[in-house]
Design a protein around this motif. Structure first.
Motif, mmCIF file in Angstrom:
data_model
loop_
_atom_site.group_PDB
_atom_site.id
_atom_site.type_symbol
_atom_site.label_atom_id
_atom_site.label_comp_id
_atom_site.label_asym_id
_atom_site.label_seq_id
_atom_site.Cartn_x
_atom_site.Cartn_y
_atom_site.Cartn_z
ATOM 1 N N PRO A 79 8.876 13.107 -11.267
ATOM 2 C CA PRO A 79 7.810 13.162 -10.266
ATOM 3 C C PRO A 79 6.933 11.906 -10.300
ATOM 4 O O PRO A 79 6.401 11.546 -11.343
ATOM 5 C CB PRO A 79 7.010 14.403 -10.671
ATOM 6 C CG PRO A 79 7.980 15.263 -11.418
ATOM 7 C CD PRO A 79 8.857 14.292 -12.165
ATOM 8 N N MET A 80 6.815 11.244 -9.169
ATOM 9 C CA MET A 80 5.972 10.055 -9.036
ATOM 10 C C MET A 80 5.152 10.200 -7.763
ATOM 11 O O MET A 80 5.486 9.636 -6.713
ATOM 12 C CB MET A 80 6.841 8.790 -8.995
ATOM 13 C CG MET A 80 7.567 8.514 -10.294
ATOM 14 S SD MET A 80 8.480 6.956 -10.268
ATOM 15 C CE MET A 80 9.011 6.867 -11.989
ATOM 16 N N PRO A 81 4.049 10.978 -7.832
ATOM 17 C CA PRO A 81 3.268 11.262 -6.628
ATOM 18 C C PRO A 81 2.777 10.023 -5.894
ATOM 19 O O PRO A 81 2.630 10.042 -4.667
ATOM 20 C CB PRO A 81 2.093 12.090 -7.163
ATOM 21 C CG PRO A 81 2.603 12.694 -8.435
ATOM 22 C CD PRO A 81 3.517 11.665 -9.027
ATOM 23 N N PHE A 82 2.524 8.929 -6.615
ATOM 24 C CA PHE A 82 1.966 7.731 -5.989
ATOM 25 C C PHE A 82 2.936 7.072 -5.017
ATOM 26 O O PHE A 82 2.539 6.249 -4.185
ATOM 27 C CB PHE A 82 1.532 6.717 -7.057
ATOM 28 C CG PHE A 82 2.662 6.147 -7.864
ATOM 29 C CD1 PHE A 82 3.282 4.977 -7.479
ATOM 30 C CD2 PHE A 82 3.100 6.783 -9.024
ATOM 31 C CE1 PHE A 82 4.322 4.437 -8.224
ATOM 32 C CE2 PHE A 82 4.134 6.259 -9.775
ATOM 33 C CZ PHE A 82 4.756 5.084 -9.366
ATOM 34 N N LEU A 83 4.233 7.402 -5.095
ATOM 35 C CA LEU A 83 5.211 6.826 -4.171
ATOM 36 C C LEU A 83 5.249 7.552 -2.828
ATOM 37 O O LEU A 83 5.946 7.120 -1.916
ATOM 38 C CB LEU A 83 6.607 6.825 -4.798
ATOM 39 C CG LEU A 83 6.825 5.827 -5.931
ATOM 40 C CD1 LEU A 83 8.242 5.940 -6.470
ATOM 41 C CD2 LEU A 83 6.556 4.402 -5.460
ATOM 42 N N GLY A 84 4.520 8.635 -2.719
ATOM 43 C CA GLY A 84 4.429 9.328 -1.447
ATOM 44 C C GLY A 84 5.779 9.703 -0.868
ATOM 45 O O GLY A 84 6.607 10.325 -1.538
ATOM 46 N N PRO A 122 0.832 -1.209 0.000
ATOM 47 C CA PRO A 122 0.000 0.000 0.000
ATOM 48 C C PRO A 122 0.859 1.248 0.000
ATOM 49 O O PRO A 122 1.882 1.315 0.682
ATOM 50 C CB PRO A 122 -0.799 -0.138 1.304
ATOM 51 C CG PRO A 122 -0.759 -1.586 1.653
ATOM 52 C CD PRO A 122 0.551 -2.087 1.150
ATOM 53 N N THR A 123 0.464 2.240 -0.778
ATOM 54 C CA THR A 123 1.204 3.487 -0.831
ATOM 55 C C THR A 123 0.297 4.650 -0.480
ATOM 56 O O THR A 123 -0.921 4.557 -0.576
ATOM 57 C CB THR A 123 1.802 3.724 -2.232
ATOM 58 O OG1 THR A 123 0.729 3.711 -3.196
ATOM 59 C CG2 THR A 123 2.821 2.663 -2.591
ATOM 60 N N VAL A 124 0.900 5.743 -0.066
ATOM 61 C CA VAL A 124 0.179 6.962 0.266
ATOM 62 C C VAL A 124 0.579 8.021 -0.740
ATOM 63 O O VAL A 124 1.770 8.275 -0.949
ATOM 64 C CB VAL A 124 0.525 7.427 1.693
ATOM 65 C CG1 VAL A 124 -0.186 8.735 2.012
ATOM 66 C CG2 VAL A 124 0.148 6.351 2.709
ATOM 67 N N ASP A 125 -0.388 8.622 -1.397
ATOM 68 C CA ASP A 125 -0.098 9.671 -2.361
ATOM 69 C C ASP A 125 0.630 10.827 -1.680
ATOM 70 O O ASP A 125 0.490 11.065 -0.485
ATOM 71 C CB ASP A 125 -1.406 10.157 -2.982
ATOM 72 C CG ASP A 125 -1.161 11.138 -4.111
ATOM 73 O OD1 ASP A 125 -1.080 12.355 -3.844
ATOM 74 O OD2 ASP A 125 -1.038 10.682 -5.261
ATOM 75 N N ILE A 126 1.422 11.556 -2.456
ATOM 76 C CA ILE A 126 2.219 12.638 -1.889
ATOM 77 C C ILE A 126 1.340 13.686 -1.203
ATOM 78 O O ILE A 126 1.748 14.297 -0.209
ATOM 79 C CB ILE A 126 3.106 13.286 -2.985
ATOM 80 C CG1 ILE A 126 4.173 14.171 -2.347
ATOM 81 C CG2 ILE A 126 2.263 14.056 -3.987
ATOM 82 C CD1 ILE A 126 5.186 13.429 -1.528
ATOM 83 N N LEU A 127 0.110 13.896 -1.682
ATOM 84 C CA LEU A 127 -0.773 14.876 -1.055
ATOM 85 C C LEU A 127 -1.276 14.418 0.314
ATOM 86 O O LEU A 127 -1.724 15.232 1.120
ATOM 87 C CB LEU A 127 -1.959 15.191 -1.967
ATOM 88 C CG LEU A 127 -1.622 15.911 -3.274
ATOM 89 C CD1 LEU A 127 -2.876 16.083 -4.118
ATOM 90 C CD2 LEU A 127 -0.967 17.264 -2.998
ATOM 91 N N GLU A 128 -1.170 13.116 0.567
ATOM 92 C CA GLU A 128 -1.586 12.565 1.858
ATOM 93 C C GLU A 128 -0.380 12.248 2.746
ATOM 94 O O GLU A 128 -0.537 11.711 3.847
ATOM 95 C CB GLU A 128 -2.412 11.293 1.636
ATOM 96 C CG GLU A 128 -3.673 11.529 0.807
ATOM 97 C CD GLU A 128 -4.360 10.233 0.445
ATOM 98 O OE1 GLU A 128 -3.828 9.158 0.776
ATOM 99 O OE2 GLU A 128 -5.435 10.295 -0.169
ATOM 100 N N THR A 129 0.792 12.570 2.256
ATOM 101 C CA THR A 129 2.018 12.272 2.992
ATOM 102 C C THR A 129 2.265 13.320 4.070
ATOM 103 O O THR A 129 2.262 14.518 3.791
ATOM 104 C CB THR A 129 3.210 12.224 2.026
ATOM 105 O OG1 THR A 129 3.024 11.138 1.112
ATOM 106 C CG2 THR A 129 4.517 12.023 2.767
#
Length: 238
Positions: A147-152, A94-101
């Motif tokens: 940029p890979m936002p999905f890697l949080g 499971p990963t956390v998007d960068i906006l939720e990091t």
């Protein structure tokens, strides 16, 4: 005889690096979290007459890197090249998007990825400097450049690792030492994640990279022929 320490060995890139340097006459020290697969790794290398030793250590634990290097040095002599290739972030986890990091997420990811790299440099570079030669090669992910936002939190941590490697390279160049940066964007064939994501005869869901080609790149970096090499099969349009 020269010696390489392969930190983070697995059936994909780690073993390809070990075998690439073994072809050049290096003794090989292997380090991974579990000793379960070490007999097979050792047998594959020893079959070609390579002096080798394997150490089980979690490089994130305090003191583990120093202990592993001490065991390798005791068995094989001073380490001339260190390959730092800890396991990649599990693409199925499971990963956390960068906006939720959160800031805490970034601190944890940075501690996991960058702190062992810094501990390693502090352990090996002074001895290499006193001998006037030595190489250290760090592996980071493509999110260090793309940029890979999905890697949080793992994206900024990967960028920090690459920046650390590049800064070290500039700092030690005048001492005759080499610090190389290998940036990997793609699923590495034969590796653990590749095996998890592919079944017998089924195509990989991601573009793949040949670990032997990556190992050649590690050789070029350690030899000082290049200071950074990027493999990117994820964003070919870049």
């Amino acid at each position: 005889m020269s010696t390489i320490a392969v930190l983070g060995v697995g059936p994909g890139l780690g073993m390809s690096v070990a075998q690439r340097f073994a072809k050049e006459g290096y003794a090989v020290g292997l380090v991974s979290r579990s000793a379960e697969r070490h007999p097979g790794y050792l047998a594959a290398l020893e079959a070609s007459g390579v002096r080798t030793v394997a150490v089980a250590a979690d490089l994130r634990e305090p003191g583990a890197i120093a202990r592993a290097l001490d065991e390798i040095t005791a068995a094989l002599g001073p380490v001339d090249v260190v390959y730092h290739g800890p396991g990649a972030h599990d693409l199925r986890a499971p990963t956390v998007d960068i906006l939720e990091t959160s800031p805490a997420d970034i601190r944890r990811a940075t501690a996991e990825i960058v702190e062992p790299a810094a501990e390693l440099a502090a352990l090996v570079l002074p001895a290499m400097g006193s001998r006037g030669h030595g190489s250290l090669v760090y592996v980071s992910g493509l999110s260090a450049l793309v940029p890979m936002p999905f890697l949080g939190p793992y994206a900024p941590a990967s960028g920090a690792l690459r920046a650390y490697a590049r800064t070290l390279a500039a700092a030690v160049a005048s001492d005759g030492l080499v610090v190389g940066s290998l940036v990997v964007g793609g699923l590495i064939e034969r590796g653990d994640i590749h095996q998890m994501l592919t079944g017998p005869g089924s195509p990989a869901p991601y573009a793949t990279l040949d670990p032997d080609e990556l190992a050649d790149a590690v050789w070029r970096l350690a030899s000082g022929l290049e200071d950074e090499i990027v493999f990117d099969v994820l964003t070919p349009e870049r």
